[in-house]
Scaffold this active site. Structure first.
Site, PDB file in Angstrom:
ATOM      1  N   ASP A 172       0.862  -1.190   0.000  1.00 40.43           N
ATOM      2  CA  ASP A 172       0.000   0.000   0.000  1.00 40.43           C
ATOM      3  C   ASP A 172       0.896   1.237   0.000  1.00 40.43           C
ATOM      4  OD1 ASP A 172      -2.057   1.806   0.188  1.00 40.43           O
ATOM      5  OD2 ASP A 172      -2.796   1.118   2.133  1.00 40.43           O
ATOM      6  N   SER A 224      16.656  -0.096  -0.075  1.00 43.64           N
ATOM      7  CA  SER A 224      16.130  -0.577  -1.350  1.00 43.64           C
ATOM      8  C   SER A 224      17.240  -0.549  -2.394  1.00 43.64           C
ATOM      9  CB  SER A 224      14.964   0.297  -1.815  1.00 43.64           C
ATOM     10  OG  SER A 224      14.628  -0.010  -3.163  1.00 43.64           O
ATOM     11  N   ASN A 236      13.963   4.116   5.214  1.00 43.28           N
ATOM     12  CA  ASN A 236      14.338   3.084   4.248  1.00 43.28           C
ATOM     13  C   ASN A 236      15.581   3.545   3.494  1.00 43.28           C
ATOM     14  OD1 ASN A 236      14.561   1.192   2.207  1.00 43.28           O
ATOM     15  ND2 ASN A 236      12.385   1.178   1.709  1.00 43.28           N
TER      16      ASN A 236
END
Length: 376
Positions: A77, A191, A188
Site C-alpha cells: 500500500d 532498497s 528506508n
C-alpha cells in the site's frame, strides 16, 4: 480447502500469467474501496474469516499496542489508500509506503516479476508513489472515515531527484508532512532500486538523517531503520550503534537482496532473460535464511535491547516462529502473502498459538530470542 492457494494462485501465476503489477493495482483498488466503506457486509465477512484475536499474541512495544505480531510489510500500500482495511485482513499492524517527498513514477515497466519455482518475486519498482503530501491528505481523510484498530507505520524513502548529499533534508520534509499521521516511521535506506540509496546505510550518511529526524521528532514517534540483507557484520554493527545513539525504536531486518545464488528460475517469461541479468531485489523464500541470520546477529549484539521487526521469506507458522525465536518481536509478510493468499495470516497466528502452548508460554513475548536464550 484454501481456494486461493490451491486454485486461484496457480492459475494466475502459472497458467494465465497475469502481469503482476496490473494484478496488484486491481487488488489495491478493491482494498481501497473496502477501506472507504468500513461498515460494509464484505468487511464484516473478511474480519470474521481472516482475523484471530487472542490475548496470548498481544504485545505493547515502544508505546504501541499490537493485537498480534504479524504485520503487512511496506510496498503493498504505497500511497496509504487502503490503510483502514488491514486489520480486517487479520494483520496486527501495517506499514504504508515507501513514500517519498516528491511524487515519482518509479522505474520503467516491466518492473515486477514472479519467480514461482523459487516462491519469490523480483522487483525494481523504484519507489513509485504519489508523494508525501498526497499520502497525508489521504490519511487525514482516513482518520475521519474510520478508527484504525492496529498501529500504522509509514516507510520513508529518498526522492530520486534529490542528490545524496541532500538526502537528510528530503527525509525530514516527508516526516514533517506525515509525523502526526503515522504511529511509527521507518527510514528506508536499503532498497536496491534507487541509485545510490544503499550508500545511505554508511554511518556518516545515516547519522545525518537520523539526527535531523530526531530533532524534529518532538512527539517521540517510534523511528526504525530498515537495513539490507547484503550488509556485512561490521556494517550492521555500526547501524546497531547508531540505533542506540539516536534512540531508535528498533531495526527492520531485512529488505530485498541483490544476490541471485541458488535460484531455480532460469528464464523470466516477461523478458526472456535470466534473473541474473535483471536488476532489482529478490524477496520471498530465497531471502528467508539470510534475514533470519541478520535478526539473530542483531539480537546477539544487543541482548534483545533493541526491538527487531523481522521480514523475509515468511510463508508458514514455522517460518514465523523461526524469526521470533531468533529475536524478532514482530514480523512482516508480503511475498508469502501473495503466494499463500489471505488465509495465511490466520494460519500463522493459529500456528503461533500452538507453539506457545507446546512451550508452556503465556505470551508471544516469551518466545522472542528463545533460540539464543536456550543456548546460554
Amino acid at each position: 480447502m484454501d481456494i486461493y492457494k490451491f486454485a486461484i494462485s496457480p492459475l494466475l501465476f502459472n497458467v494465465v500469467k497475469t502481469d503482476p503489477e496490473w494484478l496488484h493495482q486491481q487488488t489495491i483498488r478493491s482494498f481501497s474501496w473496502l477501506s472507504q466503506t468500513p461498515t460494509s457486509w464484505a468487511n464484516q465477512r473478511l474480519q470474521k474469516s481472516l482475523s484471530l484475536y487472542d490475548s496470548h499474541l498481544e504485545q505493547k512495544l515502544f508505546g504501541l499496542n499490537f493485537p498480534n505480531p504479524v504485520g503487512l510489510a511496506a510496498g503493498f500500500d504505497k500511497d496509504g489508500v487502503a490503510a483502514g482495511i488491514w486489520s480486517n485482513l487479520g494483520f496486527g499492524f501495517a506499514e504504508l509506503g515507501t513514500v517519498t517527498f516528491h511524487a515519482q513514477p518509479g522505474n520503467p515497466r516491466p518492473r515486477l516479476f514472479r519467480l514461482p519455482l523459487d516462491k519469490a518475486a523480483l522487483n525494481r519498482m523504484g519507489f513509485n508513489n504519489l508523494g508525501a503530501a498526497a499520502m497525508a491528505t489521504r490519511l487525514v481523510q482516513e482518520k475521519q472515515e474510520s478508527t484504525n484498530l492496529i498501529p500504522i507505520g509509514i516507510n520513508l524513502g529518498k526522492s530520486k531527484v534529490t542528490p545524496l548529499e541532500e538526502a537528510a533534508q528530503d527525509y525530514l520534509d516527508s516526516f514533517r508532512l506525515l509525523k502526526d499521521l503515522g504511529d511509527y516511521f521507518v527510514v528506508n535506506v536499503s532498497s536496491p532500486n534507487t541509485p545510490g540509496l544503499r550508500s545511505l546505510q554508511d554511518a556518516s550518511m545515516l547519522s545525518a538523517i537520523l539526527n535531523l529526524l530526531q530533532q524534529e521528532n518532538t512527539t517521540h514517534k517510534p523511528i526504525f531503520v530498515k537495513i539490507a540483507p547484503d550488509l556485512d557484520w561490521v556494517a550492521i554493527a555500526e547501524i546497531i550503534s547508531l540505533a542506540k545513539t539516536y534512540n531508535l525504536a528498533g531495526i527492520i531486518a531485512t529488505n530485498t537482496t541483490i544476490r541471485r545464488d541458488g535460484l531455480k528460475t532460469q528464464v523470466i517469461n516477461q523478458t526472456g532473460k535470466s534473473p541474473q541479468e535483471e536488476a532489482g531485489g529478490i524477496s520471498g523464500e530465497p531471502l528467508r535464511d539470510r534475514s533470519t541470520e541478520v535478526i539473530r546477529f542483531i539480537w546477539q549484539q544487543t541482548q534483545g535491547e533493541i526491538p527487531i521487526i523481522g521480514v523475509g521469506g515468511i510463508f508458514s507458522p514455522e517460518d514465523a516462529w523461526e524469526k521470533i525465536t531468533a529475536g524478532a518481536s514482530l514480523i512482516q509478510v508480503y511475498t508469502g502473502w501473495i503466494y499463500e493468499g489471505p488465509l495465511m495470516v490466520r494460519r500463522i497466528l493459529e500456528g503461533l498459538l500452538s507453539k506457545l502452548e507446546q512451550n508452556g508460554f503465556n505470551s508471544i513475548r516469551e518466545a522472542v530470542g528463545l533460540e539464543i536464550k536456550s543456548k546460554k
